[in-house]
Design a protein around this motif. Structure first.
Motif, PDB file in Angstrom:
ATOM      1  N   SER A 191      -4.293   3.929   4.268  1.00 31.85           N
ATOM      2  CA  SER A 191      -3.399   3.793   3.120  1.00 31.85           C
ATOM      3  C   SER A 191      -4.201   3.208   1.978  1.00 31.85           C
ATOM      4  O   SER A 191      -5.350   2.802   2.158  1.00 31.85           O
ATOM      5  CB  SER A 191      -2.186   2.923   3.455  1.00 31.85           C
ATOM      6  N   THR A 192      -3.600   3.175   0.801  1.00 34.08           N
ATOM      7  CA  THR A 192      -4.314   2.672  -0.364  1.00 34.08           C
ATOM      8  C   THR A 192      -3.405   1.772  -1.187  1.00 34.08           C
ATOM      9  O   THR A 192      -2.202   2.057  -1.331  1.00 34.08           O
ATOM     10  CB  THR A 192      -4.823   3.819  -1.257  1.00 34.08           C
ATOM     11  N   MET A 235       5.882   9.903  -0.785  1.00 28.76           N
ATOM     12  CA  MET A 235       5.053   9.013   0.011  1.00 28.76           C
ATOM     13  C   MET A 235       5.817   7.716   0.269  1.00 28.76           C
ATOM     14  O   MET A 235       6.865   7.462  -0.332  1.00 28.76           O
ATOM     15  CB  MET A 235       3.701   8.737  -0.635  1.00 28.76           C
ATOM     16  N   ALA A 264      -3.715   7.149  -4.565  1.00 28.15           N
ATOM     17  CA  ALA A 264      -2.770   7.765  -3.640  1.00 28.15           C
ATOM     18  C   ALA A 264      -2.326   9.133  -4.142  1.00 28.15           C
ATOM     19  O   ALA A 264      -2.247  10.104  -3.375  1.00 28.15           O
ATOM     20  CB  ALA A 264      -1.562   6.854  -3.456  1.00 28.15           C
ATOM     21  N   GLN A 318      -3.984  13.442   1.591  1.00 25.31           N
ATOM     22  CA  GLN A 318      -3.542  12.792   2.814  1.00 25.31           C
ATOM     23  C   GLN A 318      -2.526  11.686   2.546  1.00 25.31           C
ATOM     24  O   GLN A 318      -1.834  11.237   3.452  1.00 25.31           O
ATOM     25  CB  GLN A 318      -4.736  12.197   3.557  1.00 25.31           C
ATOM     26  N   MET A 319      -2.451  11.211   1.321  1.00 25.72           N
ATOM     27  CA  MET A 319      -1.557  10.110   0.999  1.00 25.72           C
ATOM     28  C   MET A 319      -0.200  10.576   0.490  1.00 25.72           C
ATOM     29  O   MET A 319       0.719   9.775   0.354  1.00 25.72           O
ATOM     30  CB  MET A 319      -2.203   9.193  -0.047  1.00 25.72           C
ATOM     31  N   GLY A 365      -1.175   9.080   6.383  1.00 30.86           N
ATOM     32  CA  GLY A 365      -2.180   8.071   6.682  1.00 30.86           C
ATOM     33  C   GLY A 365      -3.226   8.484   7.688  1.00 30.86           C
ATOM     34  O   GLY A 365      -3.952   7.653   8.220  1.00 30.86           O
ATOM     35  N   SER A 423       0.850  -1.193   0.000  1.00 30.73           N
ATOM     36  CA  SER A 423       0.000   0.000   0.000  1.00 30.73           C
ATOM     37  C   SER A 423       0.883   1.239   0.000  1.00 30.73           C
ATOM     38  O   SER A 423       2.099   1.157   0.187  1.00 30.73           O
ATOM     39  CB  SER A 423      -0.961   0.016   1.195  1.00 30.73           C
ATOM     40  N   TYR A 424       0.245   2.393  -0.207  1.00 33.07           N
ATOM     41  CA  TYR A 424       0.944   3.670  -0.292  1.00 33.07           C
ATOM     42  C   TYR A 424       0.309   4.668   0.667  1.00 33.07           C
ATOM     43  O   TYR A 424      -0.905   4.699   0.830  1.00 33.07           O
ATOM     44  CB  TYR A 424       0.860   4.231  -1.718  1.00 33.07           C
ATOM     45  N   HIS A 425       1.148   5.499   1.280  1.00 30.65           N
ATOM     46  CA  HIS A 425       0.627   6.611   2.082  1.00 30.65           C
ATOM     47  C   HIS A 425       1.779   7.499   2.527  1.00 30.65           C
ATOM     48  O   HIS A 425       2.952   7.128   2.446  1.00 30.65           O
ATOM     49  CB  HIS A 425      -0.173   6.125   3.294  1.00 30.65           C
TER      50      HIS A 425
END
Length: 246
Positions: free
Chosen positions: A162-163, A189, A169, A174-175, A147, A142-144
């Motif tokens: 996270s996504t 990120m 993202a 926010q990411m 978070g 995931s990416y962030h």
């Protein structure tokens, strides 16, 4: 991309001033040490603890009051695993941890030295090299950046968002975080692995590691300790993604 930019990227992600421990006058190993193991807690604990109301968590320190963190950059980065995705177009279908994985095209990844850094081994990371299939025991990607939830959105839960979707993202403030170096703006990120036992799937593009609100009833030192344990077992960054803003 020159790795000197990594210190500025780490500063943006941690809301601190991150310096190379090799610089003259740097202190010895102490609580100000930034390592791959405490990277997430260094970045997120100040945000989670900064307000009495978790849903309004915002960093309270001004830039000129920020904490200093020191990093042994040679023990933090793993340059042999760096990858330049900036000019890559890739629509390959592949998985990590049984979840779809899309490579971060358009970004440069500085790899973190995470191999053999955790007591439970390296299965969470999976084997190195390009592959389409997941490996046994591997955690999803995931990416962030921070978070954290923000006031006024539709995220009813509190915790670490996270996504797995790199496109989502990039479109969510926010990411990603932004910073400036030598007059040029960049976005940054984390590329992480998420412990599937701690992850809650809100939808296909939004995952959550819940922060139990009853932790806020604990005495401050105990609350910090329990939150750090939660972060350490839930999310492990293995790369820092940086992209120049045109």
């Amino acid at each position: 991309m020159n790795r000197a930019i990594v210190l500025d990227a780490l500063s943006a992600l941690t809301c601190a001033t991150v310096k190379d421990r090799a610089q003259p006058g740097s202190p010895g190993l102490d609580l100000s040490e930034l390592t791959v193991q405490n990277f997430v807690s260094s970045a997120l604990l100040p945000l989670i603890l900064s307000k009495d109301e978790p849903s309004r968590a915002e960093p309270e320190t001004e830039p000129d009051e920020r904490t200093e963190l020191f990093v042994d950059i040679n023990n933090f980065l793993a340059p042999s695993f760096d990858y330049d995705f900036r000019n890559l177009n890739d629509s390959s279908e592949c998985t990590r941890g049984g979840e779809p994985y899309t490579r971060p095209c358009g970004w440069y990844r500085f790899a973190l030295k995470v191999v053999n850094k955790y007591p439970d081994g390296n299965a969470w990371l999976g084997p190195g090299g390009w592959r389409n299939e997941s490996a046994a025991g591997e955690w999803p990607v995931s990416y962030h950046a921070t978070g954290r939830p923000s006031e006024g959105n539709q995220r009813a839960e509190f915790g670490i968002f996270s996504t797995p979707n790199i496109v989502a993202a990039q479109q969510d403030e926010q990411m990603v975080k932004e910073f400036e170096k030598d007059g040029q703006r960049y976005r940054v990120m984390m590329q992480n692995r998420i412990n599937p036992a701690e992850r809650v799937r809100l939808n296909d593009d939004l995952w959550l590691v819940k922060v139990p609100l009853d932790l806020y009833a604990l005495e401050e030192e105990r609350r910090r300790e329990e939150l750090k344990k939660l972060l350490d077992r839930s999310i492990r960054p293995y790369g820092i993604l940086i992209r120049q803003i045109d």
